[in-house]
Design a protein around this motif. Sequence first.
Motif, PDB file in Angstrom:
ATOM      1  N   ASN A   1       0.820  -1.208   0.000  1.00  0.00           N
ATOM      2  CA  ASN A   1       0.000   0.000   0.000  1.00  0.00           C
ATOM      3  C   ASN A   1       0.856   1.262   0.000  1.00  0.00           C
ATOM      4  N   GLN A   2       2.015   1.209   0.655  1.00  0.00           N
ATOM      5  CA  GLN A   2       2.926   2.356   0.627  1.00  0.00           C
ATOM      6  C   GLN A   2       3.445   2.588  -0.788  1.00  0.00           C
ATOM      7  N   LEU A   3       3.769   1.496  -1.505  1.00  0.00           N
ATOM      8  CA  LEU A   3       4.229   1.606  -2.886  1.00  0.00           C
ATOM      9  C   LEU A   3       3.125   2.150  -3.779  1.00  0.00           C
ATOM     10  N   ARG A   4       1.903   1.718  -3.548  1.00  0.00           N
ATOM     11  CA  ARG A   4       0.780   2.189  -4.355  1.00  0.00           C
ATOM     12  C   ARG A   4       0.514   3.673  -4.109  1.00  0.00           C
ATOM     13  N   PHE A   5       0.649   4.098  -2.891  1.00  0.00           N
ATOM     14  CA  PHE A   5       0.374   5.502  -2.567  1.00  0.00           C
ATOM     15  C   PHE A   5       1.400   6.427  -3.208  1.00  0.00           C
ATOM     16  N   HIS A   6       2.696   6.093  -3.126  1.00  0.00           N
ATOM     17  CA  HIS A   6       3.746   6.969  -3.656  1.00  0.00           C
ATOM     18  C   HIS A   6       4.042   6.713  -5.127  1.00  0.00           C
ATOM     19  N   ASN A   7       3.628   5.565  -5.637  1.00  0.00           N
ATOM     20  CA  ASN A   7       3.868   5.213  -7.046  1.00  0.00           C
ATOM     21  C   ASN A   7       5.349   5.295  -7.386  1.00  0.00           C
ATOM     22  N   PHE A   8       6.168   4.799  -6.471  1.00  0.00           N
ATOM     23  CA  PHE A   8       7.617   4.859  -6.635  1.00  0.00           C
ATOM     24  C   PHE A   8       8.212   3.705  -5.846  1.00  0.00           C
ATOM     25  N   GLU A   9       8.993   2.859  -6.503  1.00  0.00           N
ATOM     26  CA  GLU A   9       9.476   1.638  -5.868  1.00  0.00           C
ATOM     27  C   GLU A   9      10.453   1.901  -4.733  1.00  0.00           C
ATOM     28  N   SER A  10      11.216   2.989  -4.811  1.00  0.00           N
ATOM     29  CA  SER A  10      12.233   3.256  -3.794  1.00  0.00           C
ATOM     30  C   SER A  10      11.836   4.442  -2.929  1.00  0.00           C
ATOM     31  N   ALA A  11      10.611   4.417  -2.411  1.00  0.00           N
ATOM     32  CA  ALA A  11      10.152   5.479  -1.517  1.00  0.00           C
ATOM     33  C   ALA A  11      10.646   5.209  -0.107  1.00  0.00           C
ATOM     34  N   TYR A  12      11.942   4.994   0.016  1.00  0.00           N
ATOM     35  CA  TYR A  12      12.551   4.751   1.312  1.00  0.00           C
ATOM     36  C   TYR A  12      14.024   5.127   1.242  1.00  0.00           C
ATOM     37  N   ARG A  13      14.598   5.380   2.407  1.00  0.00           N
ATOM     38  CA  ARG A  13      16.025   5.652   2.537  1.00  0.00           C
ATOM     39  C   ARG A  13      16.718   4.344   2.875  1.00  0.00           C
ATOM     40  N   SER A  14      17.771   4.026   2.142  1.00  0.00           N
ATOM     41  CA  SER A  14      18.434   2.726   2.315  1.00  0.00           C
ATOM     42  C   SER A  14      19.862   2.900   2.811  1.00  0.00           C
ATOM     43  N   LYS A  15      20.301   1.928   3.603  1.00  0.00           N
ATOM     44  CA  LYS A  15      21.674   1.870   4.101  1.00  0.00           C
ATOM     45  C   LYS A  15      22.227   0.469   3.849  1.00  0.00           C
ATOM     46  N   THR A  16      23.486   0.416   3.429  1.00  0.00           N
ATOM     47  CA  THR A  16      24.167  -0.856   3.188  1.00  0.00           C
ATOM     48  C   THR A  16      25.302  -1.013   4.189  1.00  0.00           C
ATOM     49  N   TYR A  17      25.286  -2.142   4.913  1.00  0.00           N
ATOM     50  CA  TYR A  17      26.292  -2.395   5.940  1.00  0.00           C
ATOM     51  C   TYR A  17      27.342  -3.371   5.426  1.00  0.00           C
ATOM     52  N   GLU A  18      28.475  -3.408   6.129  1.00  0.00           N
ATOM     53  CA  GLU A  18      29.607  -4.229   5.708  1.00  0.00           C
ATOM     54  C   GLU A  18      29.265  -5.708   5.724  1.00  0.00           C
ATOM     55  N   SER A  19      28.601  -6.177   6.773  1.00  0.00           N
ATOM     56  CA  SER A  19      28.200  -7.578   6.882  1.00  0.00           C
ATOM     57  C   SER A  19      27.105  -7.676   7.924  1.00  0.00           C
ATOM     58  N   LEU A  20      26.558  -8.887   8.088  1.00  0.00           N
ATOM     59  CA  LEU A  20      25.510  -9.084   9.081  1.00  0.00           C
ATOM     60  C   LEU A  20      26.020  -8.864  10.500  1.00  0.00           C
ATOM     61  N   SER A  21      27.288  -9.151  10.725  1.00  0.00           N
ATOM     62  CA  SER A  21      27.851  -9.039  12.071  1.00  0.00           C
ATOM     63  C   SER A  21      28.535  -7.706  12.321  1.00  0.00           C
ATOM     64  N   SER A  22      28.604  -6.840  11.325  1.00  0.00           N
ATOM     65  CA  SER A  22      29.296  -5.560  11.465  1.00  0.00           C
ATOM     66  C   SER A  22      28.291  -4.420  11.341  1.00  0.00           C
ATOM     67  N   SER A  23      28.500  -3.397  12.126  1.00  0.00           N
ATOM     68  CA  SER A  23      27.628  -2.230  12.071  1.00  0.00           C
ATOM     69  C   SER A  23      28.248  -1.094  11.271  1.00  0.00           C
ATOM     70  N   ARG A  24      29.361  -1.372  10.573  1.00  0.00           N
ATOM     71  CA  ARG A  24      30.004  -0.329   9.785  1.00  0.00           C
ATOM     72  C   ARG A  24      29.231  -0.101   8.496  1.00  0.00           C
ATOM     73  N   LEU A  25      28.921   1.178   8.248  1.00  0.00           N
ATOM     74  CA  LEU A  25      28.116   1.563   7.102  1.00  0.00           C
ATOM     75  C   LEU A  25      29.007   1.717   5.878  1.00  0.00           C
TER      76      LEU A  25
END
Length: 662
Positions: free
Chosen positions: A368-392
Amino acid sequence: MKTIFLFIYCFFYFSVSVYPAGNTFGVFYPEASSGISATYPFLVDASGLRFDFNVRVSDNYIVVPDVNGPDPGYEDLKPVGSIGTARRLPSGPILSIDTLVQIGKTRCRFRYNGFVDNGSQVESLVCRYGGESYVTFKPQKPSGVIDGVIAVRYTIIRIDGSANPFQEEDQVMYLYYRRGTEIKDRLYGGTLPAIEWVGSYPFTCRIEPGPPSGGDGTYVYDWEVYTSSGWSVLPGIKTSFCDLRVSSDMQFVRRRVRSQNQVAYTNPMEFRLGLLSNRNYIAHVTSMPAGHQASGTCYAADITYYDGLGRAEQLVNQYASPAGGDIVTPVHYDNAGRSDSRTYLPYVRVLSWGPGTSSVYDPNAFSNQLRFHNFESAYRSKTYESLSSSRLLSEQQIGRIYVDAGKKIDYIYSVNGNQEVFRLKLTADGGFQVNGYYPRGQLYKISCRNEDSRLTETFTNVSGEVILVRQKFDGTQADLYRVYDAAGRLCVVISPEGSGKLSSGLTVARTDVIADRYCYLYTYDGLGRQVVKKMPGTGEIHYVYNSAGQVVMMQDARLRSALRWKKNVYDVYGRLTEEKMITLAAYRPSLQAALDAGTAAPTIPVAETLLASYRYDRNLVASPGPGFSTGGPISVKEGGGTRLRSENKLSPVRDISSVTSR
């Protein structure tokens, strides 16, 4: 929790028909924490028999000294800010008439002529502009309650450059009081939770609001319900609580409280059919002022739903959209349980998208959020080093301008190199010394390149203290150095222009040009309190603290040259009540030593000038019982927070605002 409104009071003073006739606005007016309005009068029996007030002058007038007057000890010469006057001792310089004319104000003098009390309760009244003004009431108490008005008569003497320079006009300003045998305070009706969700009708529950306050301490209760026909009294219920059998036609309930001649209500509590789903949730409800009875306007509800692990998975702001719909914010978790890997924009839920009713958990929130904004990336994304690391590693903002162009923020982690970062050490006088460079590998280095290819390098030591922030762009760089003491407190911040003047072996004293023009300097006492602060190009700012760690006196360079201090006054709850300007020839160390030793504050040699005063109302926090959603008992307790109720400043009329403090 009931929202309390902050009012900046503004009053106009009208003349009575008997004295003088036809006068609409007075040039002079009273200022006090109470007594200048019929809404908040002097409460004589509750507060004593003497009440002080100040006489102020309007914006476009200035009071000039009367050297032939009976008391020339203080002379009012020029305005401070927008209204009011500044004082000086007789030995100070006297402004010439030409100087006063250049100020652009109408010159005048004030003469008090007497008063008229329609309640016959005032024993004496002293009224002076720029001096002590107070009203004293008779000691005997009346048999009943008296709401009185004191008409203070005065004459304004306007001074101009004509052949007849002194023009007199009689005017009136008013003071209000209330006196009775047991008057205590303004009546408050107590607080109810704003909403009760009902599973089915009929529904029985006990409603227990918070206790009333104010009045004479004795209360008469009535209960009212709101139906399609409006408000009506429930017969036979005269207790502070109510055992109510709720039927389908009942929409709201409230309690009416009477004490003496005052009447007050609780906020209305709404009955709403339908629970908020069978999921775990916490509903935060804020009551609106009494008098709201349209559905959705008597409260504001924020509902947070939780999953089986106790993590927030959906936030619903009920009736928060302009059209009255719910605003829903879904929460996403990655495989490591991090909730900030994707931060979704909220959306307004449209009921036709799926089953359920308003404010019920939306199982299709992401689609429903995608339908409302009509945009697939209506979010802010962060990519981390690994599952066990908190380094961005990277970060991408919301919007097609970033996503379609592939613009993002990249992070690279490394250590410092040789001769890359100066090693700075704090000196005894509060300055610093450049002791060469940090050896390779002594500092952590984080390189951040933003969407515009600007590079920021941050160097941090093993204690987590940021030593250097370096920005690079188009072949140039700007360094911001920080110097700490042995306790890890920030003492020196060197601006980029000052950092460009550093060299190995350089020693900068606190009084040197580099420190004075390009550095932020901070000094602490043995208790870790910041007692001296200096910013580039300015003088030092001194602070004096009380035993609770609150700033009670402050002095910048200009105040120091005038032998003045800005003084803060707090109540027993640690809340700021007054800001004053005082004249005192004393230095910070002696003042701080006196306060630390617990001795009496130094005697102020001249009268204090009030800059601002603050008054607080009591804070009532709704505390629903265990059956809040199923009709259990409801109670109210007094909280530890504050509500700012009124503020009186030496300023013109201000806007009315509302604020809730937590």
